[in-house]
Design a protein around this motif. Structure first.
Motif, PDB file in Angstrom:
ATOM      1  N   GLU C  23       0.831  -1.202   0.000  1.00 50.85           N
ATOM      2  CA  GLU C  23       0.000   0.000   0.000  1.00 50.85           C
ATOM      3  C   GLU C  23       0.868   1.255   0.000  1.00 50.85           C
ATOM      4  O   GLU C  23       2.035   1.208   0.374  1.00 50.85           O
ATOM      5  N   PRO C  24       0.298   2.397  -0.387  1.00 50.80           N
ATOM      6  CA  PRO C  24       1.084   3.639  -0.339  1.00 50.80           C
ATOM      7  C   PRO C  24       1.475   3.979   1.092  1.00 50.80           C
ATOM      8  O   PRO C  24       0.748   3.689   2.038  1.00 50.80           O
ATOM      9  N   LYS C  25       2.639   4.595   1.235  1.00 48.81           N
ATOM     10  CA  LYS C  25       3.216   4.806   2.552  1.00 48.81           C
ATOM     11  C   LYS C  25       2.859   6.165   3.114  1.00 48.81           C
ATOM     12  O   LYS C  25       2.525   7.092   2.374  1.00 48.81           O
ATOM     13  N   ALA C  26       2.933   6.256   4.422  1.00 45.08           N
ATOM     14  CA  ALA C  26       2.506   7.485   5.092  1.00 45.08           C
ATOM     15  C   ALA C  26       3.653   8.414   5.421  1.00 45.08           C
ATOM     16  O   ALA C  26       3.427   9.514   5.902  1.00 45.08           O
ATOM     17  N   THR C  27       4.871   7.979   5.161  1.00 47.31           N
ATOM     18  CA  THR C  27       6.020   8.804   5.556  1.00 47.31           C
ATOM     19  C   THR C  27       6.053  10.112   4.784  1.00 47.31           C
ATOM     20  O   THR C  27       5.777  10.134   3.591  1.00 47.31           O
ATOM     21  N   ARG C  29       8.700  12.697   3.561  1.00 43.71           N
ATOM     22  CA  ARG C  29      10.164  12.796   3.458  1.00 43.71           C
ATOM     23  C   ARG C  29      10.552  14.201   3.815  1.00 43.71           C
ATOM     24  O   ARG C  29      10.579  15.079   2.964  1.00 43.71           O
ATOM     25  N   TYR C  30      10.893  14.416   5.086  1.00 45.74           N
ATOM     26  CA  TYR C  30      10.839  15.760   5.635  1.00 45.74           C
ATOM     27  C   TYR C  30      11.652  16.841   4.929  1.00 45.74           C
ATOM     28  O   TYR C  30      11.057  17.763   4.412  1.00 45.74           O
ATOM     29  N   PRO C  31      12.965  16.734   4.834  1.00 41.71           N
ATOM     30  CA  PRO C  31      13.622  17.949   4.314  1.00 41.71           C
ATOM     31  C   PRO C  31      13.232  18.244   2.876  1.00 41.71           C
ATOM     32  O   PRO C  31      13.219  19.391   2.473  1.00 41.71           O
ATOM     33  N   GLU C  32      12.899  17.202   2.111  1.00 40.79           N
ATOM     34  CA  GLU C  32      12.517  17.444   0.723  1.00 40.79           C
ATOM     35  C   GLU C  32      11.085  17.957   0.631  1.00 40.79           C
ATOM     36  O   GLU C  32      10.800  18.857  -0.154  1.00 40.79           O
ATOM     37  N   GLU C  36       2.817  20.453   5.289  1.00 41.57           N
ATOM     38  CA  GLU C  36       2.026  21.658   5.112  1.00 41.57           C
ATOM     39  C   GLU C  36       1.342  22.004   6.427  1.00 41.57           C
ATOM     40  O   GLU C  36       0.452  21.295   6.874  1.00 41.57           O
TER      41      GLU C  36
END
Lengths: 410, 446, 264
Positions: C23-27, C29-32, C36
């Motif tokens: 399934e699609p992940k919830a992470t 990718r912070y610095p990139e 919001e």
């Protein structure tokens, strides 16, 4: 008293290197260095045959917060235990006495930090009673709405923790995803994700906004489905169910005697819920059930919280349907100086009855603010629940009571 | 002298190194060649006379060298697979898709302080990780990776395997006892109780296979399962497979039987007081154990390196590069250039924004990939051991994935349930399996 | 069903995790991909600018006074554009907490920033404080007496009053700056301050620069120095905010939802 062979090490004296000192090092027994102060302490710190102390916490990987439990074990079986509190004591009650009424609310937030709104709520209610403020109905509905959302978030986290303490790695992350959605939503409503400081004396800080409503609507469409999918992993798991069943069983009388409230009490079959038995806010206008279970073991406590999540979803639905228009803050003077008096208010937090007792002496600061925290009350019953179980179950029983150390140590 | 000294001082550090090492290297090379020329025949004769010893030394070295990358691979797999099951991304910073993270972990563990706490029994404390690691690695010696690719073909291979594998419990017990820590002690004792209990169903469940195969040599057992996948012992011994799988999980200390290092109960079990590379040995040993258990399941029940159906291979390809004569040289000179250009052209044509050098790089990489694939295909077709290794590693990592998958899903069992399960269920079931198999063999006659 | 068949629940759990595997992940990718934040998010302190590009903060110090843990520390050019009022000792947060605790306990606080403001003879302040019983409720008489002694209110004197009476510096400063007859500089300095104020560009220069930026038209007047002056003016700081946006960057309305300006 526990005795163990002292381990000594020889080293040169710092004053005179020719002198060799023999010093005792590195024997860490949980025995306090003072003579026992009470009979109970004397009894606990006396080791029987084949028994041994084990210090769990305050830096153990799975104590919830900084709780230290001194466990007396015989092999793998726990014979006795002694929770040691106070590693997170900040003197919140005293801080509140030295700040004015608005500032006091923000000190209360970090007590039950996973469900911070429920710490503000009774304080706000008590202050409103002191000042004879009528809260606008819309504000009350918003309070109920946000509170029930946070209850779901808190219970979601409980399920993850429960599984983590039994060694399952996955459910905690799924729970955090579920919780994160709610917390982001509340962040859009209140401006903060964890320590909200949202309830104000006489209402709430800010009306419902578009971002919150859109996030809530988005989440409500799949909340039930997602929750069911998440809990299916554990509810059907034989290992989990076998470990939880008959673990930490507490009967109805004992639960009442130990002043348990909330889900832990309802899991023994007593349908006590502050929302129904001492109604506050707009709960009398809402239609929901009080789920109960009769077993009183860890599995019952776990399943009961799942049922509560369903009821909370029902309440949120009704809140959204019945939400009246109007202001969200009562008209209040800038400087709050209630007349001298005292007030008590209690709410049903995800952990049980959370209550505040405020005394005013006529100044702009509360004279006294007493905080009744359910986690603290529940923690005193681990001494009853634990003996006879295994070490592996200490953390499971502790997790099923769901204490939050921020509130216990205050 | 002064001239040489001044020139020497002007050299940079790499230069100094080069001018020091190059003569040394030259002298060494000449000496080695000379020795080989003079005593070469003697050495070869000596080695040929002691071939088993040579084989053993080479095999042990190979297995030791192999174990660390295997552990790295499985650690990465565990991090990534569990992360994906948790709806996380997992490691994604170091290397492509974070695949070098476990290597970085290994380096980190090497660089950390090797700490010995006060009050430990330091000799035992130091020896414990070595015992655990060696016990795991030595078990790898008897596993047949491919036809002709195994450390030792012992005729008591399985017995050796269980004996050496059982040694690891001694290491764990040593670690738990010597650490001067109650968590470690509990972990060590738990591991002793658990592994000894599960040794019995583990061994008994295999006896059915032994009866069917009539040998204890793992090579022979694998050879017995040749043919289609219906000849695998998994279909003749389903109960044995189930028992073996469960017992192997417990034996390798994996979830749901990872009580020896249950982090929510006894902090890290026997490894609580270890740090640095000593902890690294425990860590690697755990993952090597996973690999070994998977390999053993594959060898015993899933046909080892045999293909699941009858392959018409190895195919003997009649390729004689020498037959091309001077054409071979021209081919070697021209083919890379032409291939690069041909492969680069579509990219350069299709994307107008791409500069020519980028297209050329893409073409070059593609060409290399193609040549690599071609060589692998040739080897796959031509050499039996490449096919064998392919199937063996494929099946083994399938089972490694299953172990990791279980870790991502299941909670941990309790110690009393664990022991009860071993003695009340697995042991009778394995005995039943044994009797039924023996009876069937007696009645049906193989 | 799963009660009857042992292991069925385990198998279904395994299948569930396998499904989640794909399934699609919830992470995030912070610095990139910075998350919001909502417009209402109040996670960090920040000074806001009005539509003319000037600070909305009036340096009234009420926020510093109300902050329960005294994490707000202020300084800048005061609203009358006269002189710089940065008093916060350049110390770490921990030391500030320490000082705060000491002050609350009523003991004198060792203050390394004393020298910075020029040591003065504190006897008159002591006398004034003693006369009014060290009581912060009598702040105004104390301040008046101090001014009578020195001719103005030196920073060191205010700090001393703050230390001895337990009133926050912010409160004393707020009180003193409210009353017109109390001043923070010597008589002669006022002229100097006026000269400094005169050397700063008038407010119309900001407006013209702003107009130039917004409308694209030529600035009406005073084109010589606005950007540097803007920078100098917007140098107020709130501790806790990483960087205060200079007023030369005016937030346009092109972002739509009228969010407050946000760093990064």
């Amino acid at each position: 008293m526990a005795t163990s062979a002292p381990i000594s090490r020889r080293r040169a004296s710092a004053d005179d290197p020719r002198v060799i000192l023999e010093e005792q090092v590195g024997v860490f027994e949980p025995v306090p260095p003072f003579p026992p102060r009470t009979e109970r302490e004397a009894e606990f710190y006396t080791l029987g045959d084949g028994e041994m102390f084990l210090n769990m916490g305050p830096q153990h990987p799975s104590t919830h917060g900084v709780l230290r439990v001194v466990v007396k074990i015989n092999g793998e079986v726990v014979t006795d235990l002694d929770p040691v509190l106070g590693y997170l004591h900040r003197g919140v009650e005293k801080l509140c006495e030295n700040s004015d009424y608005h500032q006091a609310i923000c000190y209360l937030d970090p007590l039950e930090y996973v469900s911070a709104l429920f710490c503000e709520w009774p304080a706000v209610m008590a202050f409103e009673k002191l000042m004879d403020v009528t809260v606008p109905r819309r504000a009350e509905y918003i309070r109920v709405l946000s509170g029930e959302l946070l209850r779901i978030a808190s219970h979601a986290l409980f399920m993850g923790w429960m599984a983590l303490d039994l060694g399952g790695l996955t459910p905690i992350l799924w729970s955090f995803i579920e919780r994160d959605e709610i917390v982001e939503m509340l962040g859009a409503l209140t401006g903060a994700r964890m320590l909200f400081n949202y309830y104000r004396i006489g209402g709430v800080n800010g009306d419902l906004n578009h971002e919150f409503m859109s996030r809530l609507g988005d989440w409500m469409t799949r909340a039930t489905e997602q929750h069911d999918a998440n809990v299916r992993l554990l509810n059907e798991n034989e290992i989990f169910v076998r470990r939880m069943r008959d673990l930490g069983r507490v009967d109805r009388e004992t639960a009442l005697r130990m002043c348990m409230t909330g889900p832990n009490l309802r899991a023994t079959g007593v349908p006590f819920d502050v929302r129904r038995s001492h109604p506050y806010s707009v709960y009398p206008e809402l239609d929901f059930d009080i789920p109960t279970r009769d077993e009183g073991d860890c599995l019952a406590r776990y399943l009961l919280r799942l049922d509560e999540v369903k009821q909370s979803l029902r309440i949120i639905d009704q809140c959204l349907n019945q939400m009246p228009d109007g202001p969200v803050m009562a008209k209040l003077p800038r400087l709050l100086r209630p007349r001298p008096g005292r007030a008590y208010a209690a709410v049903e937090s995800p952990r049980g009855q959370y209550a505040n007792y405020a005394i005013s002496d006529g100044t702009d600061q509360p004279f006294r603010l007493r905080i009744h925290d359910p986690s603290f009350i529940h923690l005193q019953s681990v001494g009853l629940l634990m003996p006879g179980h295994l070490i592996a179950d200490t953390m499971a029983v502790m997790a099923s009571l769901d204490p939050i150390m921020g509130g216990v140590d205050k | 002298m002064t001239v040489v000294g001044r020139a020497w001082n002007r050299l940079s550090l790499p230069g100094k190194l080069f001018f020091t090492l190059a003569p040394l290297l030259l002298v060494t090379t000449i000496a080695v060649i000379a020795i080989l020329v003079i005593f070469g025949q003697l050495i070869v004769d000596f080695l040929a006379a002691n071939l088993p010893i040579v084989r053993f030394v080479v095999a042990v070295t190979a297995v030791l060298l192999m174990s660390v990358p295997t552990a790295f691979l499985i650690i990465y797999m565990e991090m990534k697979v569990i992360a994906l099951m948790n709806l996380r991304l997992g490691p994604d910073r170091v290397g492509p898709y974070g695949s070098l993270l476990s290597v970085v972990h290994g380096l980190k563990v090497l660089m950390k302080e090797d700490f010995t706490p006060t009050g430990v029994d330091s000799i035992v404390f130091t020896l414990a990780p070595v015992v655990v690691y060696l016990a795991s690695v030595m078990s790898l010696l008897v596993i047949p990776f491919a036809p002709g690719l195994f450390g030792q073909d012992l005729n008591v291979g399985l017995l050796y395997f269980f004996a050496v594998g059982g040694l690891s419990v001694v290491g764990l017990l040593m670690a738990g006892w010597s650490s001067f820590n109650k968590y470690s002690l509990l972990g060590g004792l738990r591991s002793a109780a658990q592994i000894i209990s599960y040794e019995i169903p583990l061994t008994l469940s295999v006896v059915g296979v032994l009866i069917l195969a009539g040998t204890m040599s793992l090579n022979q057992i694998v050879l017995d399962q040749r043919g289609s996948f219906l000849d695998w012992f998994a279909f003749k011994q389903p109960l044995g497979l189930l028992i073996f799988f469960i017992a192997a999980t417990a034996e390798a200390n994996r979830t749901p039987f990872d009580l020896t290092e249950a982090d929510s109960e006894i902090v890290a079990g026997f490894a609580t007081e270890y740090s640095g590379m000593r902890f690294g040995f425990f860590f690697f040993a755990e993952y090597v154990n996973v690999f070994i258990m998977s390999a053993l399941i594959v060898s015993l029940f899933f046909g080892g390196w045999t293909a699941p159906f009858d392959w018409p291979w190895p195919v003997h390809i009649e390729l004689n590069p020498g037959g091309l004569g001077i054409g071979l040289l021209i081919l070697l000179a021209v083919a890379p250039v032409v291939g690069t250009l041909v492969l680069a052209a579509p990219f350069w044509v299709a994307r107008s924004s791409m500069p020519a050098w980028q297209a050329l790089i893409i073409g070059f990489v593609l060409l290399n990939l193609l040549i690599g694939l071609g060589l692998f295909a040739l080897a796959f077709l031509g050499w039996e051991w490449v096919v064998g290794l392919f199937w063996f590693l494929g099946k083994t990592y399938g089972f490694v994935f299953t172990f990791v998958w279980m870790r991502g899903t299941l909670p941990r069992v309790r110690i009393d349930q664990l022991m009860g399960f071993a003695w009340k269920w697995l042991l009778p079931a394995s005995l039943l399996n044994l009797f039924v198999t023996a009876g069937a063999v007696v009645v049906l006659g193989r | 069903m799963s009660q009857l068949v042992p292991g069925l629940g385990l198998a279904r759990g395994m299948l569930l995790t396998l499904r989640r595997f794909f399934e699609p992940k919830a992470t995030i990718r912070y610095p990139e991909e910075p998350p919001e934040g909502s417009p209402k998010f109040r996670g960090r302190l920040q000074l806001l600018y009005d539509e003319y590009g000037t600070l909305k903060c009036e340096t009234c110090f009420q926020c510093a006074q109300a902050c329960p843990i005294e994490c707000i520390d202020m300084g800048g050019i005061d609203t009358k554009n006269r002189y710089h009022i940065h008093w916060g000792p350049p110390e770490t947060y921990g030391e500030r907490r320490d000082e705060s605790a000491l002050r609350r306990s009523g003991r004198p606080v060792p203050d390394p920033a004393y020298e910075h403001f020029g040591p003065i003879d504190l006897a008159p302040v002591e006398a004034a404080l003693a006369e009014y019983d060290y009581d912060p409720k009598n702040l105004l008489p104390i301040l008046e007496a101090t001014q009578q002694a020195y001719g103005y209110l030196p920073v060191a004197a205010i700090k001393h009053i703050s230390n001895m009476s337990g009133a926050w510096y912010a409160m004393i400063y707020g009180t003193a700056s409210y009353y017109g007859h109390l001043r923070f500089e010597k008589k002669g300095d006022r002229e100097q301050a006026a000269a400094v104020a005169a050397s700063r560009p008038p407010e119309s220069s900001y407006r013209s620069a702003l107009q130039a930026a917004l409308m694209g038209g030529a600035p009406v007047e005073d084109t010589t120095q606005p950007p540097a002056a803007n920078k100098a003016r917007g140098s107020s700081k709130v501790r806790g905010s990483s960087k205060v946006r200079g007023s030369s960057k005016v937030r346009g309305s092109s972002k739509g939802r009228g969010r407050p300006p946000r760093a990064n």
